[in-house]
Design a protein around this motif. Structure first.
Motif, mmCIF file in Angstrom:
data_model
loop_
_atom_site.group_PDB
_atom_site.id
_atom_site.type_symbol
_atom_site.label_atom_id
_atom_site.label_comp_id
_atom_site.label_asym_id
_atom_site.label_seq_id
_atom_site.Cartn_x
_atom_site.Cartn_y
_atom_site.Cartn_z
ATOM 1 N N SER A 91 -32.422 56.000 -29.147
ATOM 2 C CA SER A 91 -32.051 57.383 -29.423
ATOM 3 C C SER A 91 -31.246 57.499 -30.710
ATOM 4 O O SER A 91 -31.515 58.367 -31.553
ATOM 5 C CB SER A 91 -31.254 57.941 -28.244
ATOM 6 N N LEU A 94 -33.427 56.844 -33.909
ATOM 7 C CA LEU A 94 -34.277 57.976 -34.262
ATOM 8 C C LEU A 94 -33.451 59.132 -34.813
ATOM 9 O O LEU A 94 -33.865 59.813 -35.751
ATOM 10 C CB LEU A 94 -35.088 58.420 -33.047
ATOM 11 N N SER A 95 -32.273 59.353 -34.239
ATOM 12 C CA SER A 95 -31.427 60.444 -34.723
ATOM 13 C C SER A 95 -30.869 60.147 -36.105
ATOM 14 O O SER A 95 -30.562 61.061 -36.869
ATOM 15 C CB SER A 95 -30.277 60.707 -33.738
ATOM 16 N N MET A 200 -36.009 69.121 -38.621
ATOM 17 C CA MET A 200 -36.191 67.713 -38.256
ATOM 18 C C MET A 200 -35.879 66.817 -39.450
ATOM 19 O O MET A 200 -36.152 67.173 -40.590
ATOM 20 C CB MET A 200 -37.637 67.465 -37.812
ATOM 21 N N ARG A 201 -35.348 65.616 -39.147
ATOM 22 C CA ARG A 201 -34.998 64.691 -40.216
ATOM 23 C C ARG A 201 -36.147 63.769 -40.594
ATOM 24 O O ARG A 201 -36.196 63.274 -41.723
ATOM 25 C CB ARG A 201 -33.783 63.838 -39.805
ATOM 26 N N GLN A 205 -38.956 62.280 -35.075
ATOM 27 C CA GLN A 205 -38.433 63.431 -34.340
ATOM 28 C C GLN A 205 -39.505 64.508 -34.189
ATOM 29 O O GLN A 205 -39.621 65.138 -33.131
ATOM 30 C CB GLN A 205 -37.207 63.995 -35.066
ATOM 31 N N ILE A 208 -41.961 63.486 -31.446
ATOM 32 C CA ILE A 208 -41.421 63.708 -30.103
ATOM 33 C C ILE A 208 -41.506 65.186 -29.731
ATOM 34 O O ILE A 208 -41.890 65.543 -28.614
ATOM 35 C CB ILE A 208 -39.967 63.205 -30.026
#
Length: 220
Positions: A91, A94-95, A200-201, A205, A208
């Protein structure tokens, strides 16, 4: 030629990963780092296409290094290569903007595939990591997340949703262009616009969100 920076605090691991990457004549390891801070410095100086980072490293961990690399050298795609597949690590990676997450225990071919995929603008998760993500999405709160995701993607045009669905399937810009009969530059513009509109970065992301919105079915 895909230029790669390799960061791991164990020299033997670096040697093994380098040997695997060297089996592909289109990939070149241009720099190696033994800690996260050195990885950031070498990325800034060498500007590789891909930074391949371990998580647990001295001075600065790989996840923190990933975030800084994405801020300072956004043209470099970050791939996490680790022995750890805990949900918290996935998590956070991905963030922080990682485009890929690979496990050292995986098939060596996944390493080459992952590096090639992210260098080509796609996202790549090892099968075990993808299963973690899918299982998490399929758990509690899926319905509410799905409704929210559908509401967010409803703001996109039909063509943008088509592109997002193919991003969710893990296709590169070139592959999406071939599927939708567009030029690659147009697809790149669509992807940038989608990421900006959705806040979104990165493509992981977005992928998902595409899954949560029901735009793509998981086949992992």
């Amino acid at each position: 030629m895909i230029r790669v920076l390799l960061a791991d605090d164990e020299a033997m691991i670096r040697a093994g990963v380098r040997a695997i990457l060297n089996t592909d004549g289109g990939i070149e390891v241009v720099a190696e780092a033994a800690d996260g801070r050195e990885a950031i410095e070498l990325t800034a100086s060498h500007r590789p296409d891909v930074a391949l980072l371990d998580i647990r490293m001295p001075r600065l961990d790989g996840l923190s290094a990933a975030a800084e690399i994405r801020r300072e050298v956004p043209s470099t795609a970050v791939v996490i290569l680790t022995t750890f597949d805990e949900d918290a690590y996935i998590s956070r990676a991905l963030s922080e903007g990682a485009a890929g997450f690979l496990l050292k225990a995986g098939d060596p071919r996944e390493l080459v595939q992952g590096v090639r995929a992210v260098a080509d603008g796609a996202a790549y998760l090892s099968p075990r990591v993808a299963r973690h993500v899918i299982d998490e999405l399929s758990g509690g709160g899926r319905m509410s997340r799905g409704a929210e995701a559908r509401a967010r993607t409803a703001e996109l045009t039909e063509r943008e949703r088509d592109v997002l669905a193919l991003v969710g399937s893990g296709l590169s810009n070139a592959e999406i262009a071939g599927r939708l009969y567009l030029v690659e530059g147009t697809v790149k513009s669509y992807v940038s616009a989608i990421l900006n509109r959705l806040g979104m970065r990165n493509r992981v992301q977005a992928a998902i969100l595409a899954y949560e919105a029901g735009l793509v079915e998981a086949d992992v």
